[in-house]
Design an enzyme around this catalytic site. Sequence first.
Site, PDB file in Angstrom:
ATOM      1  N   GLU A  19     -61.982 -49.224 -19.487  1.00  0.00           N
ATOM      2  CA  GLU A  19     -61.043 -48.181 -19.919  1.00  0.00           C
ATOM      3  C   GLU A  19     -61.355 -47.736 -21.334  1.00  0.00           C
ATOM      4  O   GLU A  19     -61.703 -48.576 -22.158  1.00  0.00           O
ATOM      5  CB  GLU A  19     -59.610 -48.714 -19.836  1.00  0.00           C
ATOM      6  CG  GLU A  19     -59.182 -48.943 -18.405  1.00  0.00           C
ATOM      7  CD  GLU A  19     -57.795 -49.566 -18.285  1.00  0.00           C
ATOM      8  OE1 GLU A  19     -57.023 -49.531 -19.250  1.00  0.00           O
ATOM      9  OE2 GLU A  19     -57.507 -50.080 -17.209  1.00  0.00           O
ATOM     10  N   ARG A  46     -55.815 -55.808 -13.809  1.00  0.00           N
ATOM     11  CA  ARG A  46     -56.780 -55.451 -14.851  1.00  0.00           C
ATOM     12  C   ARG A  46     -58.070 -55.035 -14.169  1.00  0.00           C
ATOM     13  O   ARG A  46     -58.487 -55.668 -13.185  1.00  0.00           O
ATOM     14  CB  ARG A  46     -57.055 -56.635 -15.781  1.00  0.00           C
ATOM     15  CG  ARG A  46     -55.946 -56.938 -16.804  1.00  0.00           C
ATOM     16  CD  ARG A  46     -55.809 -55.844 -17.863  1.00  0.00           C
ATOM     17  NE  ARG A  46     -54.785 -56.152 -18.856  1.00  0.00           N
ATOM     18  CZ  ARG A  46     -53.508 -55.789 -18.778  1.00  0.00           C
ATOM     19  NH1 ARG A  46     -53.079 -55.095 -17.742  1.00  0.00           N
ATOM     20  NH2 ARG A  46     -52.665 -56.113 -19.745  1.00  0.00           N
ATOM     21  N   HIS A  70     -53.636 -46.218 -16.029  1.00  0.00           N
ATOM     22  CA  HIS A  70     -52.946 -47.426 -16.522  1.00  0.00           C
ATOM     23  C   HIS A  70     -51.484 -47.140 -16.891  1.00  0.00           C
ATOM     24  O   HIS A  70     -51.085 -47.309 -18.050  1.00  0.00           O
ATOM     25  CB  HIS A  70     -53.710 -48.043 -17.712  1.00  0.00           C
ATOM     26  CG  HIS A  70     -53.470 -49.523 -17.850  1.00  0.00           C
ATOM     27  ND1 HIS A  70     -54.415 -50.398 -18.318  1.00  0.00           N
ATOM     28  CD2 HIS A  70     -52.365 -50.280 -17.579  1.00  0.00           C
ATOM     29  CE1 HIS A  70     -53.908 -51.632 -18.337  1.00  0.00           C
ATOM     30  NE2 HIS A  70     -52.669 -51.576 -17.894  1.00  0.00           N
TER      31      HIS A  70
HETATM   32  C1  GLV Z   1     -49.839 -53.632 -18.661  1.00  0.00           C
HETATM   33  O1  GLV Z   1     -50.928 -53.554 -18.137  1.00  0.00           O
HETATM   34  C2  GLV Z   1     -49.339 -54.872 -19.179  1.00  0.00           C
HETATM   35  O2  GLV Z   1     -50.029 -55.898 -19.115  1.00  0.00           O
HETATM   36  O3  GLV Z   1     -48.211 -54.869 -19.698  1.00  0.00           O
END
Ligand code: GLV
Length: 324
Positions: free
Chosen positions: A268, A239, A286
């Site tokens: 983001e 993250r 992402h």
């Molecule tokens: C993607 O970032 C997830 O947490 O599935």
Amino acid sequence: MSYRVLITEPIVESVVQRLENHFRVDVGKRGDFNNEEQLVKAIPNYDALLPMLSNPVTARVIEAGSKLKIIANHAVGYNNIDLEAAKKNDVKVANTPDVLTQSSADLGMALLLAVARKIVEAQDYLKAGKFEGWEPLGFLGMELNGNTLGIVGMGRIGTALARRAKAFGMNICYHNRSHVESELEDELDATYMKSVRELAEKCDVLSLNCPLTDETHHLVNRDILAAMPDHAIIINTARGPVIDEEALAEALHSGIIGGAGLDVFENEPEVHPRILNAPNCVITPHIASATHQSRKSIGMLAADAIIGVLQGKPDSDIPNLIQL
Ligand code: GLV
Ligand code: GLV
């Protein structure tokens, strides 16, 4: 009268159909529910919510959900959901472990290779018509074999990444909140480090594979970046807020570290402008779990939890419920 389910934006169609076999399902428009207000407005109508990781499922949203019984996040990470509020309001929460472990580890490896071997930079050079023949000193990068990968968060994804890196000849070090089983250490010949700082000092590549929590927010700050060797590469598929992005931008521009491969960002969908133009930085929007296979399985696993809870199954029969 059948239960109502809100899927906050379009996901793999067979998942939507599966839920439609049981319930009345609404699917939001892409991005509509990235906003707390919209969720607060819609939620009183629904028994189950299938949100994206970009949807802020805050205490206000959960409290407004007078009929809400289950939130099944379309992600393994669930930092977008207020767990305390869910517990207080007797709402169950599920995530999607396991089904994106391999795809996410693949992307971690892809970013690592892309940064280490300057693949994007070299491609840009070629496409710009600058290639004038083989160069003995062009695009020299880092060899993975014999170098050390430090993993912060040796969970499922961290372990899957370590296995890949081991196959490339890397040495593995890691830091975890708790020391993991020695079996895994034996398999990977992995060394446990007591602190992230020690890990940062020791490794040529640092990969973040931990969840975002109060403890991991800005875990990688100026001090940690300064502790890394100046050739070191940082990889973040976890993250964004686990790294202080301002400090990272500065470290990349001033050569405090050697490069970065980033799939996630602090705010983001914005990307820090000095990350966008940083040298030796490969960035993706992402996409770690973005394979056909993972995204279908993520949807199905979230759907399983919704079906299980609304059909009154015991919690013990729904393995992806989070312990609140
Ligand atoms: C993607 O970032 C997830 O947490 O599935
Ligand atoms: C997430 O799936 C993790 O355990 O790394």
